[in-house]
Design a protein around this motif. Structure first.
Motif, PDB file in Angstrom:
ATOM      1  N   VAL A  29     -94.921 -31.740  88.585  1.00 51.08           N
ATOM      2  CA  VAL A  29     -94.095 -32.580  89.453  1.00 51.08           C
ATOM      3  C   VAL A  29     -93.007 -31.731  90.114  1.00 51.08           C
ATOM      4  CG1 VAL A  29     -92.608 -34.599  89.580  1.00 51.08           C
ATOM      5  CG2 VAL A  29     -94.506 -34.554  87.941  1.00 51.08           C
ATOM      6  N   ASP A  30     -92.946 -31.772  91.428  1.00 47.43           N
ATOM      7  CA  ASP A  30     -91.919 -31.046  92.183  1.00 47.43           C
ATOM      8  C   ASP A  30     -90.586 -31.747  91.984  1.00 47.43           C
ATOM      9  OD1 ASP A  30     -90.243 -29.821  93.996  1.00 47.43           O
ATOM     10  OD2 ASP A  30     -91.574 -30.060  95.718  1.00 47.43           O
ATOM     11  N   MET A  31     -89.732 -31.185  91.115  1.00 51.09           N
ATOM     12  CA  MET A  31     -88.471 -31.837  90.783  1.00 51.09           C
ATOM     13  C   MET A  31     -87.413 -31.649  91.867  1.00 51.09           C
ATOM     14  SD  MET A  31     -89.202 -33.405  88.053  1.00 51.09           S
ATOM     15  CE  MET A  31     -87.576 -34.024  87.586  1.00 51.09           C
ATOM     16  N   ASN A  32     -87.472 -30.539  92.602  1.00 53.80           N
ATOM     17  CA  ASN A  32     -86.505 -30.340  93.687  1.00 53.80           C
ATOM     18  C   ASN A  32     -86.583 -31.463  94.710  1.00 53.80           C
ATOM     19  OD1 ASN A  32     -86.945 -27.665  92.423  1.00 53.80           O
ATOM     20  ND2 ASN A  32     -85.521 -26.938  94.000  1.00 53.80           N
ATOM     21  N   ALA A  33     -87.797 -31.947  94.944  1.00 54.79           N
ATOM     22  CA  ALA A  33     -88.006 -32.993  95.943  1.00 54.79           C
ATOM     23  C   ALA A  33     -87.380 -34.315  95.527  1.00 54.79           C
ATOM     24  CB  ALA A  33     -89.500 -33.188  96.196  1.00 54.79           C
ATOM     25  N   LEU A  34     -87.057 -34.450  94.248  1.00 55.22           N
ATOM     26  CA  LEU A  34     -86.507 -35.710  93.745  1.00 55.22           C
ATOM     27  C   LEU A  34     -84.984 -35.730  93.739  1.00 55.22           C
ATOM     28  CD1 LEU A  34     -88.922 -36.409  90.745  1.00 55.22           C
ATOM     29  CD2 LEU A  34     -89.138 -37.064  93.149  1.00 55.22           C
ATOM     30  N   ILE A  35     -84.358 -34.585  94.031  1.00 55.87           N
ATOM     31  CA  ILE A  35     -82.893 -34.531  94.048  1.00 55.87           C
ATOM     32  C   ILE A  35     -82.370 -35.415  95.186  1.00 55.87           C
ATOM     33  CG2 ILE A  35     -80.889 -33.026  94.391  1.00 55.87           C
ATOM     34  CD1 ILE A  35     -82.524 -30.792  93.060  1.00 55.87           C
ATOM     35  N   GLY A  36     -81.415 -36.258  94.834  1.00 55.15           N
ATOM     36  CA  GLY A  36     -80.883 -37.236  95.790  1.00 55.15           C
ATOM     37  C   GLY A  36     -81.588 -38.574  95.703  1.00 55.15           C
ATOM     38  N   GLN A  37     -82.654 -38.649  94.897  1.00 59.12           N
ATOM     39  CA  GLN A  37     -83.405 -39.896  94.737  1.00 59.12           C
ATOM     40  C   GLN A  37     -83.119 -40.533  93.374  1.00 59.12           C
ATOM     41  OE1 GLN A  37     -87.577 -40.074  95.766  1.00 59.12           O
ATOM     42  NE2 GLN A  37     -87.474 -38.101  96.840  1.00 59.12           N
ATOM     43  N   LYS A  38     -83.411 -41.812  93.288  1.00 58.44           N
ATOM     44  CA  LYS A  38     -83.322 -42.518  92.014  1.00 58.44           C
ATOM     45  C   LYS A  38     -84.633 -42.339  91.272  1.00 58.44           C
ATOM     46  CE  LYS A  38     -81.811 -46.932  90.052  1.00 58.44           C
ATOM     47  NZ  LYS A  38     -81.343 -48.315  90.369  1.00 58.44           N
ATOM     48  N   ILE A  39     -84.545 -41.915  90.024  1.00 57.34           N
ATOM     49  CA  ILE A  39     -85.740 -41.737  89.212  1.00 57.34           C
ATOM     50  C   ILE A  39     -85.605 -42.543  87.917  1.00 57.34           C
ATOM     51  CG2 ILE A  39     -86.148 -39.422  90.144  1.00 57.34           C
ATOM     52  CD1 ILE A  39     -85.181 -38.278  87.464  1.00 57.34           C
ATOM     53  N   LYS A  40     -86.744 -42.842  87.310  1.00 56.32           N
ATOM     54  CA  LYS A  40     -86.735 -43.551  86.026  1.00 56.32           C
ATOM     55  C   LYS A  40     -87.762 -42.900  85.118  1.00 56.32           C
ATOM     56  CE  LYS A  40     -88.299 -47.857  85.622  1.00 56.32           C
ATOM     57  NZ  LYS A  40     -88.301 -49.358  85.643  1.00 56.32           N
ATOM     58  N   MET A  41     -87.323 -42.577  83.892  1.00 53.16           N
ATOM     59  CA  MET A  41     -88.211 -41.988  82.899  1.00 53.16           C
ATOM     60  C   MET A  41     -88.237 -42.859  81.662  1.00 53.16           C
ATOM     61  SD  MET A  41     -87.415 -37.906  83.216  1.00 53.16           S
ATOM     62  CE  MET A  41     -85.656 -38.149  83.407  1.00 53.16           C
ATOM     63  N   ASN A  42     -89.440 -43.055  81.118  1.00 49.36           N
ATOM     64  CA  ASN A  42     -89.614 -43.856  79.913  1.00 49.36           C
ATOM     65  C   ASN A  42     -90.344 -43.058  78.842  1.00 49.36           C
ATOM     66  OD1 ASN A  42     -89.672 -46.058  82.269  1.00 49.36           O
ATOM     67  ND2 ASN A  42     -88.950 -47.044  80.394  1.00 49.36           N
ATOM     68  N   PHE A  43     -89.884 -43.191  77.617  1.00 45.37           N
ATOM     69  CA  PHE A  43     -90.512 -42.552  76.460  1.00 45.37           C
ATOM     70  C   PHE A  43     -91.118 -43.646  75.592  1.00 45.37           C
ATOM     71  CE2 PHE A  43     -89.514 -40.988  71.973  1.00 45.37           C
ATOM     72  CZ  PHE A  43     -90.701 -40.283  71.854  1.00 45.37           C
ATOM     73  N   ASP A  44     -92.426 -43.546  75.331  1.00 51.31           N
ATOM     74  CA  ASP A  44     -93.108 -44.623  74.597  1.00 51.31           C
ATOM     75  C   ASP A  44     -93.178 -44.368  73.093  1.00 51.31           C
ATOM     76  OD1 ASP A  44     -95.053 -42.724  74.273  1.00 51.31           O
ATOM     77  OD2 ASP A  44     -96.667 -43.865  75.218  1.00 51.31           O
ATOM     78  N   GLY A  45     -92.544 -43.291  72.624  1.00 48.66           N
ATOM     79  CA  GLY A  45     -92.514 -43.012  71.190  1.00 48.66           C
ATOM     80  C   GLY A  45     -93.504 -41.952  70.737  1.00 48.66           C
ATOM     81  N   ARG A  46     -94.409 -41.546  71.638  1.00 47.68           N
ATOM     82  CA  ARG A  46     -95.394 -40.531  71.268  1.00 47.68           C
ATOM     83  C   ARG A  46     -94.831 -39.121  71.441  1.00 47.68           C
ATOM     84  NH1 ARG A  46    -100.587 -41.883  74.784  1.00 47.68           N
ATOM     85  NH2 ARG A  46     -99.071 -43.007  76.057  1.00 47.68           N
ATOM     86  N   ILE A  47     -95.023 -38.294  70.431  1.00 56.40           N
ATOM     87  CA  ILE A  47     -94.667 -36.874  70.502  1.00 56.40           C
ATOM     88  C   ILE A  47     -95.857 -36.082  69.985  1.00 56.40           C
ATOM     89  CG2 ILE A  47     -93.038 -35.064  69.826  1.00 56.40           C
ATOM     90  CD1 ILE A  47     -91.058 -37.264  69.026  1.00 56.40           C
ATOM     91  N   ASN A  48     -96.276 -35.077  70.735  1.00 57.66           N
ATOM     92  CA  ASN A  48     -97.359 -34.201  70.291  1.00 57.66           C
ATOM     93  C   ASN A  48     -96.832 -32.786  70.139  1.00 57.66           C
ATOM     94  OD1 ASN A  48     -98.848 -36.445  72.099  1.00 57.66           O
ATOM     95  ND2 ASN A  48    -100.241 -35.726  70.507  1.00 57.66           N
TER      96      ASN A  48
END
Length: 265
Positions: A29-48
């Protein structure tokens, strides 16, 4: 847009400014392109686990299950303390791994953020290592044929420099002023005992690093998916391995290696 998958620390490219891409499952995912935008991240409890891939309830050492923390070569004590590497004696958790990661050229370096620090990294990890720690300037100090010798030089220099990054000051963009890295390097060379001087790198090139940040935090509130499974806000910038939100919140992405996240923007 929506992406999801187990994440790893962000991949970086030295550019003007640094370019960031987040490995998320099979995508980058190009993170630079998201600067200035609203983002949402969710963690569902899984860790590998980032070593064996098995599910784990708790992540240790930035991504390992407990078993791999104890046995995986990439989680050995010499990762954090290079001077403890014994690969040159044929002693390691996995000698085949060590031959590719410990018994190769390493650099000792000086890096500048809020203060000057000394560090060690594998030859192919420059400038990635400097970017990951949020350094603004860096210079190669010595080149050694293995991790152990680099660690010995670092330990010797800890009497004169810190080996830790003040992450809060780094994220506030508090950068040390009035320094001359080439001159500091010469001071270091003069401090080294004779048997270590032969490893000094003759080049005095200073690398300057600028980060894609629109707004630095004034005060800092650290976020964690362990406490907050949903994180949402406007992305104000990226520095080191941290996402900086416009309301002074910061998120250490490397800390969440192996977490299964969804990202919407």
């Amino acid at each position: 847009m929506h992406n999801e998958g187990n994440i790893r620390k962000m991949k970086t490219e030295l550019s003007e400014p640094v370019k960031y891409k987040l490995p998320m499952g099979d995508n980058l995912v190009d993170m630079n392109a998201l600067i200035g935008q609203k983002i949402k991240m969710n963690f569902d409890g899984r860790i590998n686990c980032i070593s064996c891939g098995k599910k784990t309830k708790t992540s240790f050492g930035q991504g390992f299950c407990y078993s791999c923390l104890q046995t995986a070569p990439e989680a050995s004590e010499s990762i954090l303390r290079p001077e403890l590497s014994k690969s040159h004696y044929g002693i390691a958790r996995d000698m085949e791994w060590a031959e590719k990661h410990d018994l190769i050229d390493h650099f000792v370096y000086l890096a500048v953020s809020s203060e000057m620090k000394v560090g060690v990294t594998r030859v192919h990890q420059i400038p990635t290592r400097w970017i990951d720690q949020g350094a603004s300037y860096a210079i190669k100090l010595a080149k050694t044929p293995n991790r152990h010798i680099a660690g010995i030089i670092e330990v010797f220099l800890k009497n004169h420099f810190t080996d830790k990054t003040n992450w809060r000051a780094m994220l506030k963009n508090e950068i040390l002023k009035d320094f001359d890295l080439a001159a500091e390097k010469q001071k270091v060379v003069d401090l080294l005992p004779g048997e270590l001087k032969k490893y000094v790198d003759p080049a005095n090139e200073v690398t300057q690093i600028n980060y894609p940040v629109e707004k630095y935090p004034i005060t800092i509130k650290s976020l964690s998916f362990d406490k907050l499974p949903e994180i949402e806000g406007e992305l104000a910038g990226i520095k080191g391995q941290y996402l900086i939100f416009e309301d002074n919140r910061v998120l250490n992405m490397r800390k969440h290696n192996g977490y299964y996240l969804s990202l919407s923007y």
